[in-house]
Write a protein that holds these residues in place. Sequence first.
Motif, PDB file in Angstrom:
ATOM      1  N   ASN A 103       0.812  -1.396   0.011  1.00 13.51           N
ATOM      2  CA  ASN A 103      -0.097  -0.045   0.001  1.00 13.51           C
ATOM      3  C   ASN A 103       0.682   1.228  -0.143  1.00 13.51           C
ATOM      4  O   ASN A 103       1.215   1.741   1.053  1.00 13.51           O
ATOM      5  CB  ASN A 103      -0.777   0.133   1.236  1.00 13.51           C
ATOM      6  CG  ASN A 103      -2.085  -1.082   1.185  1.00 13.51           C
ATOM      7  OD1 ASN A 103      -2.698  -1.179   0.229  1.00 13.51           O
ATOM      8  ND2 ASN A 103      -2.248  -1.841   2.281  1.00 13.51           N
ATOM      9  N   SER A 120       4.712  -2.139   8.787  1.00 14.29           N
ATOM     10  CA  SER A 120       4.731  -0.795   8.356  1.00 14.29           C
ATOM     11  C   SER A 120       6.384  -0.431   8.009  1.00 14.29           C
ATOM     12  O   SER A 120       7.190  -0.912   8.577  1.00 14.29           O
ATOM     13  CB  SER A 120       4.395   0.291   9.202  1.00 14.29           C
ATOM     14  OG  SER A 120       3.041   0.372   9.563  1.00 14.29           O
ATOM     15  N   PRO A 159      -6.107   2.420   2.373  1.00 15.22           N
ATOM     16  CA  PRO A 159      -5.293   1.062   2.643  1.00 15.22           C
ATOM     17  C   PRO A 159      -5.709  -0.368   3.261  1.00 15.22           C
ATOM     18  O   PRO A 159      -5.711  -1.361   2.879  1.00 15.22           O
ATOM     19  CB  PRO A 159      -3.888   1.245   3.104  1.00 15.22           C
ATOM     20  CG  PRO A 159      -3.718   2.868   2.954  1.00 15.22           C
ATOM     21  CD  PRO A 159      -5.127   3.408   2.919  1.00 15.22           C
ATOM     22  N   ASN A 205       2.373  -1.646   4.457  1.00 15.15           N
ATOM     23  CA  ASN A 205       1.884  -0.261   4.367  1.00 15.15           C
ATOM     24  C   ASN A 205       3.094   0.698   4.578  1.00 15.15           C
ATOM     25  O   ASN A 205       3.886   0.867   5.400  1.00 15.15           O
ATOM     26  CB  ASN A 205       1.140   0.062   5.807  1.00 15.15           C
ATOM     27  CG  ASN A 205      -0.019  -1.173   5.653  1.00 15.15           C
ATOM     28  OD1 ASN A 205      -0.817  -1.124   4.503  1.00 15.15           O
ATOM     29  ND2 ASN A 205      -0.687  -1.593   6.873  1.00 15.15           N
TER      30      ASN A 205
END
Length: 251
Positions: free
Chosen positions: A87, A200, A117, A151
């Motif tokens: 994403n 992340s 996302p 992400n």
Amino acid sequence: MLARSIFLTGCSRGLGLELVKQLVPCTDTLIATCRNPENALELRELAEEHSHLKILPVDVLRHETFDDIAEEVSSIVGENGLNLLINNAGISPRSTRINFVTAAAMAETFAVNTTSPLMLTKSLLPLLKAGAVSAIDDESEYCIKNAAIVNMSSVLGSISSNTGDRSGGLYPYRCSKAALNMVTRSLSSDLNSFNITVISIHPGWVRTDMGGPNAPLSAPESVESMISTLKELTFDKSGLFFNQNGEEIPW
């Protein structure tokens, strides 16, 4: 090879386009998306050169289209499902000090950077679950043998790091990325039993339209480092926040 199949958002320019360039040799199927493919000339040229690179039009603000997009992705990846979702698409409004921030800027940035996302992941989840259980031999060339969600966050979304001379301000971007980090953490818990890794990653401060000309990293440098980090991604790292070079960042 990084993963058997990869789905990537925000590919028309900047980090997204550079990710496409460097991921092309790292996968059997790369699905690159952007809002207006007809205007993404460099991306289209890459697709003409590489038959396993597919381009899909995706407007990340049109959440109601995500289920249809998932059907298109299913027709491309087949029963093996999807192995890696990145994403990447995001925005950062300009004037965001306390005297200038607006509710509209906050809402739009959250919609793109946080809500999209999550909603896209939700629509692609059946394909990620299929990818996580499809047979990939332990001795295969693929680094990601299950399924993973990455992400694209920012150190500016780290609450712990929001101190010192460069602290404060940037309310829409900081808050949306902090919220995205919470999405990562929750997804890592919810998808743990399905063998899906969720992290992340901060790409570093990069010389793009968003990062500006004074950033220390070029897009190729950032992406090369991120791909090296993703090649070392293991399930025990799920739910964590990393710099592009693999160093863990505090929430």
